[in-house]
Scaffold this active site. Structure first.
Site: not given
Ligand code: NAD
Ligand code: MG
Ligand code: MG
Length: 343
Positions: A190, A107
């Site tokens: 997004d 993102h």
């Molecule tokens: P999430 O909230 O699911 O991620 C949590 C993970 O990050 C856990 O494994 C946690 O242990 C780890 N974590 C947290 N702090 C940490 C640190 N300081 N050091 C190491 N690990 C750490 O995240 P997400 O929703 O998968 O989002 C991740 C990225 O993907 C973001 O940039 C988001 O915008 C993008 N994104 C997410 C989605 C989605 O489906 N959730 C869709 C498209 C893009």
């Molecule tokens: Mg998003």
């Molecule tokens: Mg999205």
């Protein structure tokens, strides 16, 4: 517009690189497992105290701390929550990632709003799946894929686009389509999509419809089936063949009601509100409000506003009724897309 597919990508490029996935949440577990199953060399990077550590190990992945893992990585994909990325980049990645490596995001939030300014020697790219992480994994496993956006912010090596295409293909997106864009457009569209339509618009539509039926004396169970459960059945038809495909399947009564009442619910005023939501995103006002709230708390815990919104939403009666009704439909829980014990 050009759309890339698997035949445009060379998966060997990414298979010959050491890839580190920072975070093992929604996107992290999907990218890590899909890359591994495509034959990639993957390490997951986490904090030592992370509850995700054992989940990643149980999936057969190498796991290490962030500073350790990024040292010999050719590519580092940052998949921790957006609000924590700038702190982690500054304290654990910037000084440890090797010269000339690829820094990647799913993102554009932190790069576009300049909360992360990466070191000059790094390629900076984005591979942003257009779907929830758990779906990125479940679709890959079933032989399908979630489309994604590819963007190149810095191409120091001259190979950034080929590397990005290769990565996108290895996580399954080349099966569905890879669209090239830039960090600004990905970030703004997004945020708009999730606020106005996919998450905010849809949940408010469902909940308000449910409230109207319940407040007018209809049983909550009926309101739940009508306004929430059936959304998936309708969306499946839209997903499969577009809006008219869905309208072909519903009754003529439903179709006529769709045309006359839909534009009353989502009217010109709603459109103006959507435009102001887009402006607030473009100006950076939304990003600032979100980050200010996050910065009110520490240790990555939700900010006070977020906590309040979450508590209120969790206590709405639609959630309690739904919990009970879904318990009577065991097929829903079978092969759940979200299994919190694993991902
Ligand atoms: P999430 O909230 O699911 O991620 C949590 C993970 O990050 C856990 O494994 C946690 O242990 C780890 N974590 C947290 N702090 C940490 C640190 N300081 N050091 C190491 N690990 C750490 O995240 P997400 O929703 O998968 O989002 C991740 C990225 O993907 C973001 O940039 C988001 O915008 C993008 N994104 C997410 C989605 C989605 O489906 N959730 C869709 C498209 C893009
Ligand atoms: Mg998003
Ligand atoms: Mg999205």
């Amino acid at each position: 517009m050009q759309i890339f597919y698997d035949s445009d990508a060379d998966q060997d490029i990414i298979k010959n690189k050491k890839v580190v996935i920072v975070g093992y949440g929604s996107q992290g577990h999907a990218h890590a497992n899909n890359l591994k199953d495509s034959g990639g060399d993957v390490t997951v990077a986490l904090r030592e105290t992370s509850s995700s550590w054992s989940k990643a190990e149980a999936a057969g992945l190498n796991v290490s701390t962030v500073p350790e893992a990024v040292k010999d990585a050719d590519m580092v994909m940052v998949l921790i929550p957006d609000e924590l990325q700038s702190k982690t980049y500054a304290s654990e990645i910037n000084d440890n990632i090797k010269q000339g490596a690829v820094l990647a995001f799913a993102h554009g939030f932190n790069i576009h709003f300049e909360m992360i300014v990466p070191r000059e020697d790094l390629d900076v790219i984005m591979i942003a799946p257009k779907g929830p992480g758990h779906t990125v994994r479940s679709q890959y496993e079933s032989g399908a894929g979630v489309p994604c956006l590819l963007a190149i912010h810095k191409d120091v090596s001259g190979n950034a686009r080929d590397i990005g295409l290769s990565y996108a293909s290895a996580i399954g997106s080349g099966r569905a389509g890879i669209i090239e864009t830039n960090f600004k457009d990905e970030t703004e569209t997004d945020l708009f999509g999730e606020q106005a339509v996919l998450c905010g618009g849809l949940t408010s539509l469902i909940q308000t419809g449910y409230d109207v039926l319940v407040e007018n004396g209809y049983p909550p169970e009926m309101a739940y089936f009508e306004c929430l459960h059936e959304v998936k059945l309708i969306v499946d038809l839209i997903y499969e063949g577009g809006l008219q495909n869905m309208r072909y399947s519903i009754s003529n009564t439903a179709e006529y009601g769709d045309y006359v009442s839909g534009p009353k619910v989502i009217n010109q005023d709603t459109k103006k509100v959507m435009e102001s939501i887009l402006e607030r995103i473009q100006s950076g006002e939304f990003a600032k409000e979100f980050m200010d709230d996050c910065n009110e708390s520490d240790n990555g815990k939700p900010g006070p506003l977020m906590k309040n919104y979450r508590d209120q939403a969790s206590n709405h009666s639609i959630e309690n009724v739904g919990h009970e009704l879904r318990g009577m439909m065991p097929w829903i829980a079978k092969n759940k897309i979200v299994d919190k014990s694993k991902n």
